[in-house]
Design an enzyme around this catalytic site. Sequence first.
Site, PDB file in Angstrom:
ATOM      1  N   LEU A  18     -22.969  41.025  17.613  1.00  0.00           N
ATOM      2  CA  LEU A  18     -21.716  40.556  17.021  1.00  0.00           C
ATOM      3  C   LEU A  18     -21.464  39.086  17.335  1.00  0.00           C
ATOM      4  CD1 LEU A  18     -19.495  43.681  17.773  1.00  0.00           C
ATOM      5  CD2 LEU A  18     -20.642  43.073  15.639  1.00  0.00           C
ATOM      6  N   PHE A  50     -21.084  35.372  22.904  1.00  0.00           N
ATOM      7  CA  PHE A  50     -19.982  34.565  23.420  1.00  0.00           C
ATOM      8  C   PHE A  50     -19.303  33.754  22.315  1.00  0.00           C
ATOM      9  CE2 PHE A  50     -22.993  34.964  27.047  1.00  0.00           C
ATOM     10  CZ  PHE A  50     -22.197  35.788  27.820  1.00  0.00           C
ATOM     11  N   PRO A  75     -18.253  34.873  18.753  1.00  0.00           N
ATOM     12  CA  PRO A  75     -18.193  35.950  17.760  1.00  0.00           C
ATOM     13  C   PRO A  75     -18.428  35.446  16.345  1.00  0.00           C
ATOM     14  CG  PRO A  75     -16.403  36.152  19.332  1.00  0.00           C
ATOM     15  CD  PRO A  75     -17.064  34.832  19.611  1.00  0.00           C
ATOM     16  N   LEU A  76     -19.057  36.287  15.541  1.00  0.00           N
ATOM     17  CA  LEU A  76     -19.366  35.933  14.155  1.00  0.00           C
ATOM     18  C   LEU A  76     -18.101  35.537  13.402  1.00  0.00           C
ATOM     19  CD1 LEU A  76     -21.820  38.859  13.304  1.00  0.00           C
ATOM     20  CD2 LEU A  76     -22.446  36.481  13.730  1.00  0.00           C
ATOM     21  N   PHE A 119     -26.490  40.389  21.423  1.00  0.00           N
ATOM     22  CA  PHE A 119     -25.467  39.624  20.705  1.00  0.00           C
ATOM     23  C   PHE A 119     -25.391  40.051  19.239  1.00  0.00           C
ATOM     24  CE2 PHE A 119     -25.975  35.798  23.786  1.00  0.00           C
ATOM     25  CZ  PHE A 119     -25.283  36.488  24.752  1.00  0.00           C
ATOM     26  N   TYR A 150     -26.576  42.658  36.252  1.00  0.00           N
ATOM     27  CA  TYR A 150     -25.209  42.617  35.736  1.00  0.00           C
ATOM     28  C   TYR A 150     -24.265  42.944  36.886  1.00  0.00           C
ATOM     29  CZ  TYR A 150     -27.198  42.934  30.991  1.00  0.00           C
ATOM     30  OH  TYR A 150     -27.897  42.720  29.827  1.00  0.00           O
TER      31      TYR A 150
END
Length: 290
Positions: free
Chosen positions: A215, A218, A220-221, A213, A63
């Site tokens: 939520l 890239f 979003p829900l 992920f 990262y």
Amino acid sequence: MSNLTKAGTFALGGRAVNRMGYGAMQLAGPGVFGPPRDHAAALAVLREAVASGVNHIDTSDFYGPHVTNQLIREALHPYPDDLVIVTKVGALRGADASWNPAQSPAELTSAVHDNLRNLGIDALDVVNLRVMGDVHAPAEGSIKAQFTALAELQQRGLIRHLGLSNVTATQVAEARGIAEVACVQNHYNLAHRADDALIDDLGRHGIAYVPFFPLGGFTPLQSDTLSDVARRLGDTPMQVALAWLLARAPNILLIPGTSSLAHLRENLAAATIRLDNDALEELAMIGAHA
């Protein structure tokens, strides 16, 4: 300040951690590459997370690369005794910010040493082998050589516990035949439910499942049902999505990431939300129709 203990604990790397943790990926620059937009804010997020009771932080030296581990060290070293830092190896970043496989024993060994150096420690609490399958989906294939290389580093005392990321149930079984597996980190959330059976099987063996992920990542829900339930409860949709994951199985550990103090507080507050049976049934239908 959120009371994270309300969500309970689960064993990770031989220690009980609060089920609401923190993922450091978003502390790096855009595209998880380069330095953060706001260095001081990144340090503040890490410090507030730990002050709020987070004792499980997920990171990786790819990262940035190196950025999040160096931020963690600057913000938190010397580390609290109860803090479990989980990292992952198996990829390298190109100069163009690309994500490239780095799965040979030599590359994995080098990555472990990078994590040790940038975190400023002598042994890593947990190292996940990040299998480079189909981007964010696993693909079948033997992981014996890679996991054996990490098991040898564990025997040398550089790693305390081993985990897996982006893997299939078959690969989990193969790894467990080589060394003990502390956790599995795969793509899973309200709308992406492919690992339902794997989560339950891991729970029966006392193995933590850590959804990445949680939520939507890239993307979003987005769900009218989720929004309706959240409105009824007086919480945000993302808080409800996290609360559903905590209710889904006791071996699920969450690591929602953010570079914002406001979003950090919002995420941590999800640990206190209790969903009633009606809400759980409504939310479960989102994945059934995905």
